[in-house]
Design an enzyme around this catalytic site. Structure first.
Site: not given
Lengths: 280, 280
Positions: A216, A165
């Site tokens: 996610d 990320h």
């Protein structure tokens, strides 16, 4: 996504923002979007049941699950989606949040700001990673195969969806919470144990490359275990994130300054005008 | 504004962008918006005539004037709106253009980008200045009164709408073109000579403070002379600017990089969690 975007935009026509009471508009939108999503899914005939108008579900998570799956959710699923909605609610300057703030900086109305947020989050570089993650998870028959194939793909320098990320250097703290929920559902419903094991096997291989699962990754597993259609993963993200956008719009309005960058022109110098009829 | 925004958003549901053929979508939107605006005005009963479906007007400017006023435009009006649409078509990083590019940077679809642009331009700090300018112009009975009152307001340090521009330091080159058109219409239709004189009187007083009219100032006069309702001034701006947004979306897509700023947190440090039931 375009349905949610259009629903919010239409709402801005039907119920324009007269006074700048952001909080009420935020609550209104949060209340309406789960129904919009449920109706749209139903209209498309994916679920045959009637939409539960007047559902007795007392939470947004519960009502949303009822509306999109057509079934009353179990307590663990209700609590899991609730946690997921909280985890997705806000994440500082994601592109969609930033675009919503640029919109708010012109003193545009609340519905314009949220429409902007939804439009921007619809891009695969902002939302959409969890749809890809579930495709990956479902492509393996068991944990051994997952481990073998992922190891191979890493050697071939392939991108594995759901890992890393931009904001976090070592791990995504949100991921821990949703992984716990995945484990809890898998323990309750043994048919999902294999999916959980596949996810964990991939996670362990990725750790060797110091890559960590982002929010996610396990969210995709969890949503699948709750019988949510992958096409709804990002729209659910939108419903949650509408809260974060609300906070940013309020903050922007409190101490507003117009966001208006200037551009540096690096194109051709002055050119002779050629009438359109004479251009080749 | 919210109608145009919703129209574009709906179009994205009905005709989703399958291939990233920006130019075709740009042309489609440019072709549809004048009809949307005309139909909406008609529906609201401001004009009693039927909308000219199959108008023989051969230009966007001509068709737009026909659709919103209900009358076939004169040649000078057609040419004037055409020039106005060109002048408004593009202006580098206005907030709406920037927001549309942030949206495009997530690889969102074309309709999301334009919806974002429309939402953002609807804020009074981005669009909307020409609506204020016409109110000012129509508030005076003649040039003498305008000169006297504006001089007085300047002394009282009041803000005069339609003057100065963040990007231009000495004058707005676009303003010259639209002023010429205002003069041409005023010469053709003597009933508008007074309005033109009022505008010029204000311009001369403002020059003394080295403030120059921006594009919106004479545009407001010109639109009024063409019998355009002030509530349509910004929507017309949108139709024109959709071309500029198109160019920016294409440019962004060609060499894309996600726009994702980071935030510096300056709020309270870590705080103790208090269950919601115990908060006061």
């Amino acid at each position: 996504m375009s349905v949610l975007r259009t629903a919010v935009s239409s709402l801005g026509v039907l119920e324009p923002e007269i006074n700048k009471d952001s909080k009420n508009h935020a609550i209104r939108i949060l209340g309406i979007l789960p129904s919009v999503l449920g109706f749209w899914e139903n209209k498309r005939g994916i679920y045959s049941q009637e939409i539960p108008i007047g559902s007795t579900e007392g939470t947004i998570a519960g009502y949303l699950l009822h509306a999109i799956t057509g079934n009353r959710p179990t307590e663990v699923n209700r609590r899991t989606l609730d946690k997921s909605l909280i985890l997705y609610a806000e994440h500082e300057y994601a592109a969609s949040t930033y675009a919503a703030r640029v919109c708010a900086s012109t003193l545009a109305d609340y519905y314009s700001c949220i429409t902007t947020g939804i439009g921007t989050i619809s891009g695969p570089l902002n939302g959409g990673a969890n749809e890809e993650a579930i495709k990956l998870l479902l492509s393996f028959k068991d944990a051994d195969e997952a481990e073998r194939v992922i190891r191979q793909r890493l050697q071939e320098k392939e991108l594995i969806m759901g890992f890393g990320h931009a904001v976090y250097a070592d791990f995504d703290p949100r991921s821990v919470v949703i992984k716990e929920q995945a484990l809890e559902i898998a323990r309750n419903q043994t048919k999902f144990k294999n999916l959980y094991d596949i996810a964990e096997a991939i996670e362990h291989v990725m750790w060797e490359k110091t890559l960590f699962p982002n929010l996610d990754f396990y969210t995709a597993a969890v949503y699948h275990m709750m019988d949510i259609n992958p096409s709804l993963f990002t729209p659910i993200f939108v419903i949650s994130r509408s809260c974060g956008w609300a906070a940013h719009i309020m903050e922007q309005r409190e101490t507003n300054k117009l966001v208006r960058p200037t551009a540096k022109y690096i194109g051709p110098k002055k050119r002779k005008y050629i009438p359109i009829s004479e251009r080749t």
